[in-house]
Write a protein that holds these residues in place. Structure first.
Motif, mmCIF file in Angstrom:
data_model
loop_
_atom_site.group_PDB
_atom_site.id
_atom_site.type_symbol
_atom_site.label_atom_id
_atom_site.label_comp_id
_atom_site.label_asym_id
_atom_site.label_seq_id
_atom_site.Cartn_x
_atom_site.Cartn_y
_atom_site.Cartn_z
ATOM 1 N N GLU A 26 -0.509 -21.221 0.258
ATOM 2 C CA GLU A 26 -1.932 -20.927 0.522
ATOM 3 C C GLU A 26 -2.239 -19.923 1.621
ATOM 4 O OE1 GLU A 26 -4.542 -24.299 0.861
ATOM 5 O OE2 GLU A 26 -3.902 -25.134 -1.053
ATOM 6 N N TYR A 27 -1.602 -20.036 2.794
ATOM 7 C CA TYR A 27 -2.096 -19.283 3.951
ATOM 8 C C TYR A 27 -0.919 -18.806 4.808
ATOM 9 C CZ TYR A 27 -4.690 -18.953 8.488
ATOM 10 O OH TYR A 27 -5.234 -18.570 9.684
ATOM 11 N N TYR A 28 -0.835 -17.511 5.039
ATOM 12 C CA TYR A 28 0.256 -16.987 5.873
ATOM 13 C C TYR A 28 -0.170 -15.704 6.585
ATOM 14 C CZ TYR A 28 1.002 -15.742 0.939
ATOM 15 O OH TYR A 28 0.807 -15.400 -0.378
ATOM 16 N N MET A 29 0.702 -15.271 7.494
ATOM 17 C CA MET A 29 0.336 -14.203 8.434
ATOM 18 C C MET A 29 0.890 -12.844 8.000
ATOM 19 S SD MET A 29 1.268 -14.095 12.517
ATOM 20 C CE MET A 29 0.020 -15.108 13.250
ATOM 21 N N PHE A 30 0.075 -11.820 8.188
ATOM 22 C CA PHE A 30 0.500 -10.439 7.956
ATOM 23 C C PHE A 30 0.647 -9.812 9.340
ATOM 24 C CE2 PHE A 30 -0.709 -7.025 4.510
ATOM 25 C CZ PHE A 30 0.618 -6.697 4.381
ATOM 26 N N ILE A 31 1.697 -9.035 9.535
ATOM 27 C CA ILE A 31 1.892 -8.343 10.807
ATOM 28 C C ILE A 31 1.992 -6.847 10.519
ATOM 29 C CG2 ILE A 31 3.593 -7.877 12.631
ATOM 30 C CD1 ILE A 31 2.437 -10.488 13.304
ATOM 31 N N HIS A 32 1.037 -6.075 11.035
ATOM 32 C CA HIS A 32 1.138 -4.621 10.984
ATOM 33 C C HIS A 32 1.570 -4.165 12.376
ATOM 34 C CE1 HIS A 32 -0.705 -4.615 7.079
ATOM 35 N NE2 HIS A 32 -0.636 -3.301 7.024
ATOM 36 N N PHE A 33 2.734 -3.553 12.432
ATOM 37 C CA PHE A 33 3.312 -3.179 13.714
ATOM 38 C C PHE A 33 4.192 -1.955 13.493
ATOM 39 C CE2 PHE A 33 6.338 -4.345 17.332
ATOM 40 C CZ PHE A 33 5.412 -4.065 18.334
ATOM 41 N N GLY A 34 4.139 -0.992 14.403
ATOM 42 C CA GLY A 34 4.945 0.223 14.241
ATOM 43 C C GLY A 34 4.376 1.305 15.138
ATOM 44 N N PRO A 35 4.764 2.566 14.928
ATOM 45 C CA PRO A 35 4.248 3.652 15.760
ATOM 46 C C PRO A 35 2.716 3.676 15.808
ATOM 47 C CG PRO A 35 6.067 4.438 14.426
ATOM 48 C CD PRO A 35 5.808 3.028 13.989
ATOM 49 N N ASN A 36 2.049 3.327 14.700
ATOM 50 C CA ASN A 36 0.570 3.348 14.687
ATOM 51 C C ASN A 36 -0.024 2.456 15.769
ATOM 52 O OD1 ASN A 36 0.992 4.819 12.406
ATOM 53 N ND2 ASN A 36 0.195 3.303 10.970
ATOM 54 N N THR A 37 0.712 1.410 16.142
ATOM 55 C CA THR A 37 0.243 0.504 17.189
ATOM 56 C C THR A 37 0.078 1.277 18.497
ATOM 57 O OG1 THR A 37 1.629 -1.155 16.128
ATOM 58 C CG2 THR A 37 0.793 -1.700 18.324
ATOM 59 N N LEU A 47 2.512 -19.100 17.143
ATOM 60 C CA LEU A 47 1.078 -19.058 16.861
ATOM 61 C C LEU A 47 0.812 -19.298 15.366
ATOM 62 C CD1 LEU A 47 -1.858 -18.393 17.715
ATOM 63 C CD2 LEU A 47 -1.331 -15.995 17.254
ATOM 64 N N ALA A 48 1.589 -18.620 14.531
ATOM 65 C CA ALA A 48 1.389 -18.779 13.077
ATOM 66 C C ALA A 48 1.552 -20.249 12.691
ATOM 67 C CB ALA A 48 2.383 -17.914 12.312
ATOM 68 N N LYS A 49 2.581 -20.866 13.241
ATOM 69 C CA LYS A 49 2.847 -22.268 12.926
ATOM 70 C C LYS A 49 1.671 -23.137 13.379
ATOM 71 C CE LYS A 49 5.565 -25.509 11.535
ATOM 72 N NZ LYS A 49 6.191 -25.528 10.229
ATOM 73 N N GLU A 50 1.264 -22.923 14.623
ATOM 74 C CA GLU A 50 0.183 -23.762 15.159
ATOM 75 C C GLU A 50 -1.140 -23.503 14.442
ATOM 76 O OE1 GLU A 50 0.347 -23.035 19.362
ATOM 77 O OE2 GLU A 50 2.084 -24.364 19.604
ATOM 78 N N ALA A 51 -1.276 -22.294 13.904
ATOM 79 C CA ALA A 51 -2.517 -21.967 13.193
ATOM 80 C C ALA A 51 -2.525 -22.537 11.778
ATOM 81 C CB ALA A 51 -2.698 -20.456 13.154
ATOM 82 N N GLY A 52 -1.410 -23.137 11.359
ATOM 83 C CA GLY A 52 -1.365 -23.752 10.025
ATOM 84 C C GLY A 52 -0.832 -22.833 8.948
ATOM 85 N N MET A 53 -0.271 -21.685 9.371
ATOM 86 C CA MET A 53 0.254 -20.746 8.387
ATOM 87 C C MET A 53 1.660 -21.143 7.973
ATOM 88 S SD MET A 53 -1.048 -17.410 10.355
ATOM 89 C CE MET A 53 -2.514 -16.535 9.906
ATOM 90 N N LYS A 54 2.073 -20.667 6.790
ATOM 91 C CA LYS A 54 3.371 -21.093 6.254
ATOM 92 C C LYS A 54 4.435 -19.998 6.319
ATOM 93 C CE LYS A 54 2.099 -25.221 4.778
ATOM 94 N NZ LYS A 54 0.769 -25.287 5.377
ATOM 95 N N ALA A 55 4.046 -18.777 6.665
ATOM 96 C CA ALA A 55 5.024 -17.677 6.619
ATOM 97 C C ALA A 55 4.488 -16.475 7.385
ATOM 98 C CB ALA A 55 5.262 -17.274 5.164
ATOM 99 N N ILE A 56 5.375 -15.493 7.579
ATOM 100 C CA ILE A 56 4.959 -14.208 8.168
ATOM 101 C C ILE A 56 5.540 -13.069 7.321
ATOM 102 C CG2 ILE A 56 5.057 -12.700 10.184
ATOM 103 C CD1 ILE A 56 5.251 -15.096 11.973
ATOM 104 N N ILE A 57 4.671 -12.119 6.976
ATOM 105 C CA ILE A 57 5.136 -10.909 6.277
ATOM 106 C C ILE A 57 4.922 -9.735 7.233
ATOM 107 C CG2 ILE A 57 4.771 -9.355 4.315
ATOM 108 C CD1 ILE A 57 3.729 -11.699 2.701
ATOM 109 N N ILE A 58 5.960 -8.934 7.451
ATOM 110 C CA ILE A 58 5.858 -7.822 8.407
ATOM 111 C C ILE A 58 6.012 -6.459 7.727
ATOM 112 C CG2 ILE A 58 8.340 -8.000 8.997
ATOM 113 C CD1 ILE A 58 7.437 -7.106 11.887
ATOM 114 N N THR A 59 5.288 -5.469 8.265
ATOM 115 C CA THR A 59 5.416 -4.091 7.765
ATOM 116 C C THR A 59 6.750 -3.521 8.254
ATOM 117 O OG1 THR A 59 4.255 -3.354 9.745
ATOM 118 C CG2 THR A 59 2.943 -3.551 7.719
ATOM 119 N N ALA A 60 7.813 -3.827 7.525
ATOM 120 C CA ALA A 60 9.136 -3.328 7.913
ATOM 121 C C ALA A 60 9.133 -1.804 7.906
ATOM 122 C CB ALA A 60 10.191 -3.865 6.951
ATOM 123 N N LYS A 61 8.399 -1.224 6.947
ATOM 124 C CA LYS A 61 8.255 0.245 6.884
ATOM 125 C C LYS A 61 6.873 0.558 6.317
ATOM 126 C CE LYS A 61 10.291 2.888 3.542
ATOM 127 N NZ LYS A 61 10.000 4.207 2.972
#
Ligand code: FUL
Length: 635
Positions: free
Chosen positions: A51-62, A91-105
């Motif tokens: 149902e609910y999980y975290m997206f992480i956008h991280f890289g040079p744009n940051t 944080l993701a865990k405590e927020a009730g999320m089940k996973a993290i997807i990261i912008t590897a590229k």
């Protein structure tokens, strides 16, 4: 045979008959309904239940404060001062999320791991003297906190020298292999369809079969996400709003991610008779943009906005992938982490007391009158027990009598999708004593894995769920009823994108084009009113005084189906005749999918009284475009 023996025989004979009777009645089980249409795989089922999980956008744009880097950034700009993936995971865990997807590229090609197929990676950065690996740290943190780990890789790559040649497909496949073999289990592979070069610049024919095979070879259970799946689909916008009607079926034959994808509204609704099971995933950012910017520290979505998104995503048969972008330290900013936890509390508070508990249920139909499909299965808390009807019954009603009258404003219902998605129309009604009849409270079309109806609070003891349209006999496995605080998710999904005016536009005058009074709506501090311009003519504004011009803002129409400026020139002038070109053929990145306010800062400040904003290209490729607001930055 003596009398005693005879009586024993007849005694046991009776017992025998009773036993035979019992056995035959038990074995007369009623067959479950045949599956309807295409079905989710076991892995899609497991995914849907997350149902609910975290997206992480991280890289040079940051670090460069842009949404789409162009791949020419010096890799040294990537230098988080205190990267802490454990903080994200905790944080993701405590927020009730089940996973993290990261912008590897992302589209700039920068790899968050030291890929041997690129020279634009963390290895070339200053971070940890080039010895760091963000994917390693995050996948370890996910394991530690019991979260699943997923990766986003953009096929569009503005850095890789082989992009635009067939060789790139092999390189991208090798890159995938690195990521999918080096960091343990990957639950979801996220393929972005965006490609700002698709119309010009380098073009690449993607070998999707090769990419999919690569994923399935190394992560056979991974859900492949893209505009058209095949594991899960983009639901057509970046606002967090899935279709009210949302089928998990989709026709994908002949379609491709990106330009070859079905239209946005098809993605948000799915296809009723679609030939593949491709459920929707709603991706949305907690801030206006996908990447961190200090300018958006005060623009983190409110709890009310997040609750709205909860209802328009999870409440509409879709998973929610909520982006929470880490800052330049490499940590999630306190504004976002505090908000995420408030959101968690709002969800918990909203769904803490199921008012249906203890209710008595009756249905007009039960399959084969068998207790195996009894209506009580709807409230037994077990996922795999369900209520259903005989095959020919496509419309049916369930009466719910609560233990006592209750006030409520949310109704949650689930279809047992392992047997397919069926329901196309339903209403929730209450018994109205004064009218001596049923009154409609709310209605919906599709249900799917989960559907939550919102309505103003009502008080009633007797309710009726009326399934009035179903493609095959309805199969439901859960219903719930709640009274949530009115302020949570009341339906106001405003993104709070107010124009940026650090000086008042009172003295401003539009010199060109001659659009009459109505054109003034582009500078009336109201983003809901704007102007439609049929031609790509420059807009020239006299600001009425000399000002230090440091940048400008543009608010497009918030409807991604309407044309916005995507490429532009911007000039400034002291006298309205001699112009200095400040931005030439510059791009508003990702404006089509995410039509938010665009803040453009110039490299230096210019003294000027006149500005010229000239469209060069629009999101729809035509001449016409919309401006909701234009503003300038002087401070
Ligand atoms: C889009 C990208 O262009 C954005 O930058 C962002 O990554 C979003 C999730 O997908 O297609």
């Amino acid at each position: 045979m003596n009398k005693q023996l005879l009586s024993i025989c007849s005694h046991y004979g009776l017992l025998f008959l009773v036993l035979v009777g019992l056995v035959t009645s038990c074995s007369k089980t009623v067959e479950p309904p045949a599956p309807y249409g295409v079905l989710p795989t076991e892995h899609q089922m497991a995914w849907q239940k997350m149902e609910y999980y975290m997206f992480i956008h991280f890289g040079p744009n940051t670090f460069t404060d842009v949404e789409w880097g162009d791949g020419k950034e010096d890799p040294k700009v990537f230098n988080p001062t205190d990267l802490d993936c454990r903080q994200w995971a905790k944080l993701a865990k405590e927020a009730g999320m089940k996973a993290i997807i990261i912008t590897a590229k992302h589209h700039d090609g920068f790899c968050l791991w030291p890929s041997k197929y690129s020279t634009h990676t963390v290895r070339e950065s200053l971070w940890k003297d080039g010895k760091g690996d963000v994917l390693r740290e995050l996948s370890d943190a996910c394991k530690e906190y019991g979260l699943k780990f997923g990766v986003y890789l953009s096929p569009w790559d503005q850095n890789h020298p082989s992009y635009g040649t067939p060789e790139y497909n092999t390189i991208f496949s090798n890159t995938l292999t690195e990521v999918l073999t080096g960091y343990g289990h990957v639950f979801e592979q996220w393929f972005d369809g965006a490609n700002g070069d698709a119309h010009k610049g380098k073009r690449q024919e993607y070998d999707w079969d090769l990419f999919h095979n690569t994923v399935y070879t190394h992560q056979p259970h991974a859900i492949i996400f893209s505009d058209v799946g095949p594991g899960a689909r983009w639901m057509g916008n970046e606002k967090g709003i899935a279709g009210e009607t949302n089928w998990s079926r989709l026709d994908i034959e002949g379609f491709e991610p990106g330009l070859g994808a079905p239209a946005g509204d098809t993605l948000s609704r799915g296809n009723v008779y679609g030939k593949a099971w491709v459920p929707a995933e709603t991706d949305v950012s907690i801030r206006p943009g996908w990447f961190y910017s200090p300018r958006t520290d005060d623009k983190v979505k409110s709890v009310n906005q997040l609750m709205d998104i909860y209802y328009t995503s999870i409440g509409r048969n879709s998973n929610l992938l909520l982006n929470v972008p880490p800052n330049r330290e490499g940590r999630i900013h306190p504004a976002d982490s505090a908000r995420l936890m408030e959101f968690r509390r709002a969800i918990d508070e909203s769904f803490s007391e199921n008012l249906i508990t203890g209710a008595s249920l009756q249905s007009t139909d039960t399959r084969g009158k068998s207790p195996a499909y009894a209506v009580e299965n709807l409230i037994d808390g077990k996922y795999d027990s369900y209520w259903t009807t005989d095959d020919h019954v496509l419309s049916s009603a369930i009466e719910i009598t609560l233990a006592q009258p209750q006030t409520f404003n949310r109704f949650l219902v689930q279809e047992y999708i392992p047997l397919g998605q069926r329901v196309a129309g339903f209403t929730l009604e209450r018994w109205d004593d004064s009218a001596a009849g049923w009154t409609k409270i709310a209605e919906g079309t599709t249900i799917g894995y989960k559907r939550i109806l919102r309505f103003p609070s009502v008080t009633a003891q007797k309710l009726r769920l009326h399934i009035h349209e179903s493609l095959a006999c309805p199969v439901l496995n859960n219903i719930e009823l709640y009274n949530t605080p009115e302020s949570f998710g009341s339906g106001d999904n405003d993104t709070d994108e107010n124009p940026f005016y650090d000086i008042s536009p009172d003295k401003w005058k539009i010199l060109s084009p001659n659009g009459g009074e109505s054109l003034n709506r582009i500078m009336d501090a109201n983003k809901s009113t704007g102007a439609y311009l049929p031609q790509m003519v420059p807009i020239i504004i006299d600001l009425g005084e000399m000002l230090p011009l440091k940048g400008f803002t543009y608010i497009p129409s918030d409807n991604s189906g309407e044309p916005s400026i995507s490429r532009y020139n911007f000039s400034v002038s002291r006298d309205g005749t001699q112009w200095t070109n400040v931005k030439q053929s510059a791009v508003f990145n990702n404006i089509k999918n995410n039509p938010i306010r665009q803040d453009v800062l110039f490299d230096k400040s210019f003294e000027g009284r006149y500005i010229k904003f000239e469209p060069v290209e629009t999101t729809m490729g035509g001449q016409e475009y919309i401006i909701a607001e234009i503003g300038i930055i002087t401070k």
